[in-house]
Design an enzyme around this catalytic site. Sequence first.
Site, mmCIF file in Angstrom:
data_model
loop_
_atom_site.group_PDB
_atom_site.id
_atom_site.type_symbol
_atom_site.label_atom_id
_atom_site.label_comp_id
_atom_site.label_asym_id
_atom_site.label_seq_id
_atom_site.Cartn_x
_atom_site.Cartn_y
_atom_site.Cartn_z
ATOM 1 C CG ASP A 158 -2.865 -13.224 -32.101
ATOM 2 O OD1 ASP A 158 -3.287 -12.381 -32.901
ATOM 3 O OD2 ASP A 158 -2.012 -12.965 -31.234
ATOM 4 C CG ASP A 173 -1.718 -6.506 -34.997
ATOM 5 O OD1 ASP A 173 -1.962 -5.297 -34.828
ATOM 6 O OD2 ASP A 173 -0.588 -6.988 -34.845
HETATM 7 N N1 GLY Z 1 0.109 -9.582 -34.605
HETATM 8 C C1 GLY Z 1 1.423 -9.289 -34.244
HETATM 9 C C2 GLY Z 1 2.252 -8.664 -35.294
HETATM 10 O O1 GLY Z 1 1.823 -8.285 -36.343
HETATM 11 O O2 GLY Z 1 3.414 -8.516 -35.022
#
Ligand code: GLY
Length: 405
Positions: free
Chosen positions: A119, A185
Site C-alpha cells: 500500500d 486494490d
Molecule cells: N485496500 C483495502 C480496502 O479497500 O479495503
Amino acid sequence: MNKTLLTSIVFGLFAIGAAAQQKLPSQWEEKAVDNARQQMGLQIKAIESDQSGRVLNPVTVKADRNTTAYCRYDDWRSGFFPGSMWYLYELTGDESLVPLARKYTEAISEAQFLTWHHDIGFIINCSFGNGRRHVDRDEYEKVIVQAARSLCSRFRPGAGVIQSWNVDGNSWQAQRGWICPVIIDNMMNLELLFEATEITGDSTYYNVAVSHADRTMAEHFRPDGSCYHVIDYDPESGKVLHRNTAQGYADESAWSRGQSWAVYGFTVCYRKTGDRKYLDQAVATLSFMKNHASLPSDGIPYWDMDAPGIPDEPRDVSSAAVLASSLYELCGYSVENPKEYRQLADRIMMSLASDEYTAKPGENGRFILMHSVGSIPHKSEIDVPLNYADYYYLEALLRRRNLDK
Ligand code: GLY
C-alpha cells in the site's frame, strides 16, 4: 503550532462555514465544500490540541461510532487525511491550510521505506503526490521515488505482479493457504510507479506497473467485466493457484469497492500509457456496475453487489466516492457516452452531499461522509465513516470543478 495562529485558522474555517449555512447555498457543490471545511476544521482543531506529541492521523470511528480512531504511518490509510488536506486547500484556496497539510504529510514520510505490504502507493501518492503541486518539488519527489523503489521490492518477476500481502506464520492470509496474493486494490498503487518514471526517466517503475496491470487484466476479470478480489499466484511459475475474496461476500461475488478500485486503477493506467486496452477494461467494469440490478437509484452501491440480503444490506459510500472520482476522469476520454458518465457521477455526488450521507458538523467522528464499510467478513468497520471515502469525495469535487472550468 502557535496557539493564536491555530485559533485564527479554526475560527476562520468555522466562520466561513457558519456564514455559508446562514445564506443557505442553493448549489449542493458549494454546500458540500463548506461542510468539508467545517468538519475538517474540527478535525484540525482536535489534532492541533492533542498533547501526546504525536501527529494524529484520523481514519475512522471507534465502536461508540463517534470517537475518532487514528492510525500509524504504516497503515494503508495513512495518506488519505494528509491528501484530503491538500484537496481542501485546492477547493478553498485557504493558504492557512498549507502548513498544516505539509505537517500531516511529512509526519508519515517514514512510509517511503515500507516493504512489508503493497500500500505504499496509496500512502505516498495521496499525500506527497498531491503535496508536490504546492511545495518544494525536489523534496517530495525524492520521497515518491524512494517509495516506488520500496514498492518494486515486492515485484515477483515469475508471475509478473507485485505481491499485495505477506503470508507470514499464522496470519489470516496464511490460513487461507495463499502464497503470493494479489488484490485488485493493488491497481491503485501503480500511479506512484508511473510518477517515479516521469520524475527519474528510469523506465523500471513504468515496466513493473505495466506488467502488473497486464497480468491483472488477464487474471482478475470475469467475462461480465466484474473482478475477483484476490488472485493467488505461484511466484516462481506464475501459475494461478486460487481465485478468492477477502472482503467480499463470496469468491464469485462482486465486492463493490474492488470494482471501483478496478475502474479507477485502469483509468489511471490509460492516462499514463495511452494504451486503449486499459480504458476498455475500466469501461467494462464500470458498465458492469452501472447496469447491475442491485445498484440503487441514488448510485451508492451496497457493500457487495451480490450481497444476499439486498436491500437490507449496508451501503458502501467509499466505493461510490472512488467510482464518482473515476467517472469525472473517464468522461474526459473518448468513451461512447461521456454525458451518461457525467450524469452518473453527479447523481452519486448529489446523493453523497445530501443529509442521507453527509454528517452534521461535529458528529461522525468529524468525518465528512457516513455509511462506509471496511470489511464485513472480518466484522470490521461496518456502516462507519472512513477517511478514504472523504478523500475520494473531495477529489471528485475537485475534478468536477476542473471539468467545468
Ligand atoms: N485496500 C483495502 C480496502 O479497500 O479495503
